[in-house]
Design a protein around this motif. Structure first.
Motif, PDB file in Angstrom:
ATOM      1  N   VAL A 138      34.390  33.119  47.409  1.00 51.54           N
ATOM      2  CA  VAL A 138      34.432  34.552  47.116  1.00 51.54           C
ATOM      3  C   VAL A 138      34.033  34.769  45.664  1.00 51.54           C
ATOM      4  O   VAL A 138      34.327  33.950  44.800  1.00 51.54           O
ATOM      5  CB  VAL A 138      35.835  35.153  47.412  1.00 51.54           C
ATOM      6  CG1 VAL A 138      36.904  34.570  46.517  1.00 51.54           C
ATOM      7  CG2 VAL A 138      35.830  36.674  47.302  1.00 51.54           C
ATOM      8  N   VAL A 139      33.344  35.876  45.420  1.00 51.72           N
ATOM      9  CA  VAL A 139      33.013  36.301  44.066  1.00 51.72           C
ATOM     10  C   VAL A 139      33.678  37.653  43.850  1.00 51.72           C
ATOM     11  O   VAL A 139      33.444  38.593  44.621  1.00 51.72           O
ATOM     12  CB  VAL A 139      31.489  36.410  43.848  1.00 51.72           C
ATOM     13  CG1 VAL A 139      31.187  36.909  42.432  1.00 51.72           C
ATOM     14  CG2 VAL A 139      30.812  35.067  44.110  1.00 51.72           C
ATOM     15  N   VAL A 140      34.527  37.734  42.834  1.00 49.86           N
ATOM     16  CA  VAL A 140      35.226  38.973  42.496  1.00 49.86           C
ATOM     17  C   VAL A 140      34.464  39.648  41.365  1.00 49.86           C
ATOM     18  O   VAL A 140      34.273  39.060  40.303  1.00 49.86           O
ATOM     19  CB  VAL A 140      36.686  38.700  42.065  1.00 49.86           C
ATOM     20  CG1 VAL A 140      37.386  40.014  41.707  1.00 49.86           C
ATOM     21  CG2 VAL A 140      37.446  37.959  43.157  1.00 49.86           C
ATOM     22  N   VAL A 141      34.042  40.886  41.588  1.00 50.85           N
ATOM     23  CA  VAL A 141      33.339  41.657  40.573  1.00 50.85           C
ATOM     24  C   VAL A 141      34.329  42.617  39.930  1.00 50.85           C
ATOM     25  O   VAL A 141      34.962  43.422  40.613  1.00 50.85           O
ATOM     26  CB  VAL A 141      32.144  42.433  41.177  1.00 50.85           C
ATOM     27  CG1 VAL A 141      31.411  43.218  40.092  1.00 50.85           C
ATOM     28  CG2 VAL A 141      31.201  41.478  41.896  1.00 50.85           C
ATOM     29  N   GLY A 142      34.452  42.508  38.621  1.00 59.71           N
ATOM     30  CA  GLY A 142      35.437  43.288  37.888  1.00 59.71           C
ATOM     31  C   GLY A 142      35.068  44.749  37.704  1.00 59.71           C
ATOM     32  O   GLY A 142      33.904  45.132  37.711  1.00 59.71           O
ATOM     33  N   GLY A 143      36.104  45.541  37.499  1.00 56.41           N
ATOM     34  CA  GLY A 143      35.949  46.981  37.322  1.00 56.41           C
ATOM     35  C   GLY A 143      35.184  47.365  36.072  1.00 56.41           C
ATOM     36  O   GLY A 143      34.565  48.423  36.027  1.00 56.41           O
ATOM     37  N   GLY A 144      35.205  46.522  35.048  1.00 59.75           N
ATOM     38  CA  GLY A 144      34.462  46.834  33.835  1.00 59.75           C
ATOM     39  C   GLY A 144      32.974  46.948  34.104  1.00 59.75           C
ATOM     40  O   GLY A 144      32.277  47.709  33.440  1.00 59.75           O
ATOM     41  N   ILE A 145      32.495  46.216  35.084  1.00 64.36           N
ATOM     42  CA  ILE A 145      31.078  46.286  35.459  1.00 64.36           C
ATOM     43  C   ILE A 145      30.842  47.441  36.426  1.00 64.36           C
ATOM     44  O   ILE A 145      29.840  48.137  36.342  1.00 64.36           O
ATOM     45  CB  ILE A 145      30.626  44.954  36.104  1.00 64.36           C
ATOM     46  CG1 ILE A 145      30.660  43.842  35.058  1.00 64.36           C
ATOM     47  CG2 ILE A 145      29.239  45.084  36.721  1.00 64.36           C
ATOM     48  CD1 ILE A 145      30.409  42.459  35.616  1.00 64.36           C
ATOM     49  N   ASN A 165      38.072  43.990  42.240  1.00 64.23           N
ATOM     50  CA  ASN A 165      39.425  44.227  41.767  1.00 64.23           C
ATOM     51  C   ASN A 165      39.555  45.673  41.275  1.00 64.23           C
ATOM     52  O   ASN A 165      38.547  46.365  41.132  1.00 64.23           O
ATOM     53  CB  ASN A 165      39.821  43.227  40.673  1.00 64.23           C
ATOM     54  CG  ASN A 165      38.996  43.364  39.407  1.00 64.23           C
ATOM     55  OD1 ASN A 165      38.321  44.351  39.180  1.00 64.23           O
ATOM     56  ND2 ASN A 165      39.043  42.349  38.572  1.00 64.23           N
ATOM     57  N   THR A 166      40.775  46.109  41.057  1.00 61.89           N
ATOM     58  CA  THR A 166      40.974  47.446  40.489  1.00 61.89           C
ATOM     59  C   THR A 166      41.218  47.366  39.001  1.00 61.89           C
ATOM     60  O   THR A 166      41.036  48.343  38.281  1.00 61.89           O
ATOM     61  CB  THR A 166      42.148  48.185  41.160  1.00 61.89           C
ATOM     62  OG1 THR A 166      43.345  47.434  40.974  1.00 61.89           O
ATOM     63  CG2 THR A 166      41.894  48.382  42.644  1.00 61.89           C
ATOM     64  N   VAL A 173      43.289  38.051  41.694  1.00 60.87           N
ATOM     65  CA  VAL A 173      43.781  37.095  42.697  1.00 60.87           C
ATOM     66  C   VAL A 173      43.930  37.800  44.037  1.00 60.87           C
ATOM     67  O   VAL A 173      43.470  37.296  45.073  1.00 60.87           O
ATOM     68  CB  VAL A 173      45.124  36.462  42.252  1.00 60.87           C
ATOM     69  CG1 VAL A 173      45.733  35.654  43.382  1.00 60.87           C
ATOM     70  CG2 VAL A 173      44.924  35.597  41.017  1.00 60.87           C
ATOM     71  N   GLU A 174      44.532  38.958  44.032  1.00 60.64           N
ATOM     72  CA  GLU A 174      44.749  39.696  45.279  1.00 60.64           C
ATOM     73  C   GLU A 174      43.422  40.120  45.906  1.00 60.64           C
ATOM     74  O   GLU A 174      43.267  40.086  47.130  1.00 60.64           O
ATOM     75  CB  GLU A 174      45.658  40.906  45.036  1.00 60.64           C
ATOM     76  CG  GLU A 174      47.104  40.541  44.740  1.00 60.64           C
ATOM     77  CD  GLU A 174      47.340  39.982  43.329  1.00 60.64           C
ATOM     78  OE1 GLU A 174      48.392  39.366  43.109  1.00 60.64           O
ATOM     79  OE2 GLU A 174      46.472  40.163  42.430  1.00 60.64           O
ATOM     80  N   ALA A 175      42.462  40.504  45.057  1.00 61.04           N
ATOM     81  CA  ALA A 175      41.139  40.868  45.573  1.00 61.04           C
ATOM     82  C   ALA A 175      40.497  39.667  46.274  1.00 61.04           C
ATOM     83  O   ALA A 175      39.959  39.788  47.370  1.00 61.04           O
ATOM     84  CB  ALA A 175      40.247  41.363  44.436  1.00 61.04           C
ATOM     85  N   ALA A 176      40.580  38.493  45.657  1.00 57.79           N
ATOM     86  CA  ALA A 176      40.023  37.279  46.261  1.00 57.79           C
ATOM     87  C   ALA A 176      40.756  36.925  47.549  1.00 57.79           C
ATOM     88  O   ALA A 176      40.128  36.561  48.552  1.00 57.79           O
ATOM     89  CB  ALA A 176      40.095  36.117  45.270  1.00 57.79           C
ATOM     90  N   GLN A 177      42.068  37.036  47.540  1.00 61.92           N
ATOM     91  CA  GLN A 177      42.856  36.653  48.719  1.00 61.92           C
ATOM     92  C   GLN A 177      42.526  37.497  49.942  1.00 61.92           C
ATOM     93  O   GLN A 177      42.673  37.025  51.070  1.00 61.92           O
ATOM     94  CB  GLN A 177      44.352  36.749  48.411  1.00 61.92           C
ATOM     95  CG  GLN A 177      44.845  35.653  47.524  1.00 61.92           C
ATOM     96  CD  GLN A 177      46.309  35.782  47.165  1.00 61.92           C
ATOM     97  OE1 GLN A 177      46.815  36.893  46.933  1.00 61.92           O
ATOM     98  NE2 GLN A 177      46.995  34.667  47.098  1.00 61.92           N
ATOM     99  N   ARG A 178      42.055  38.709  49.748  1.00 61.67           N
ATOM    100  CA  ARG A 178      41.681  39.532  50.912  1.00 61.67           C
ATOM    101  C   ARG A 178      40.557  38.893  51.713  1.00 61.67           C
ATOM    102  O   ARG A 178      40.409  39.156  52.904  1.00 61.67           O
ATOM    103  CB  ARG A 178      41.241  40.930  50.449  1.00 61.67           C
ATOM    104  CG  ARG A 178      42.369  41.813  49.965  1.00 61.67           C
ATOM    105  CD  ARG A 178      41.929  43.262  49.813  1.00 61.67           C
ATOM    106  NE  ARG A 178      40.892  43.473  48.813  1.00 61.67           N
ATOM    107  CZ  ARG A 178      41.111  43.796  47.541  1.00 61.67           C
ATOM    108  NH1 ARG A 178      42.354  43.903  47.102  1.00 61.67           N
ATOM    109  NH2 ARG A 178      40.104  44.005  46.717  1.00 61.67           N
TER     110      ARG A 178
END
Length: 116
Positions: free
Chosen positions: A66-73, A102-103, A109-114
């Motif tokens: 999984v790749v989590v893209v942050g809210g700053g982007i 993520n929010t 972590v929670e975003a990835a776990q989904r």
């Protein structure tokens, strides 16, 4: 062990923000992945010509789950072209990876776990 790559905007490049404090919070979140049995890495990028090469290097380092893209982007309207670039590079360089959002820097972590 599942793996996750977190892609975020470099806090040192954000004017008026305590970049060191934000980086410490991001590092703490990265450490939380290990507590959940997830192998994780973080790539911080800026909106310039270095973004693509930095992201491609990280995306191709290993086969991420999984790749989590942050809210700053994602959340800054002026970074929309960077966000599109990130999504398309994930699709091209890590097609096996789920994409999560993520929010805040504190729930990656929670975003990835989904998706794991």
């Amino acid at each position: 062990m599942p793996s996750a790559l977190v892609v975020g905007y470099d806090p040192q490049a954000i004017p008026g923000v305590d970049g060191a404090a934000l980086r410490a919070a991001l590092d703490a979140e990265l450490a939380r992945f290990g507590e959940h049995g997830i192998d994780a890495a973080m790539t911080l990028i800026v909106s310039d010509e270095s973004a693509e090469s930095a992201l491609v290097a990280s995306l191709t380092k290993q086969p991420w789950d999984v790749v989590v893209v942050g809210g700053g982007i994602r959340k800054a309207e002026q970074l929309l072209p960077l966000f599109e670039q990130v999504v398309n590079l994930i699709r091209r360089c890590a097609p096996q990876a789920a994409v999560a959002f993520n929010t805040s820097g504190g729930d990656s972590v929670e975003a990835a776990q989904r998706w794991l």
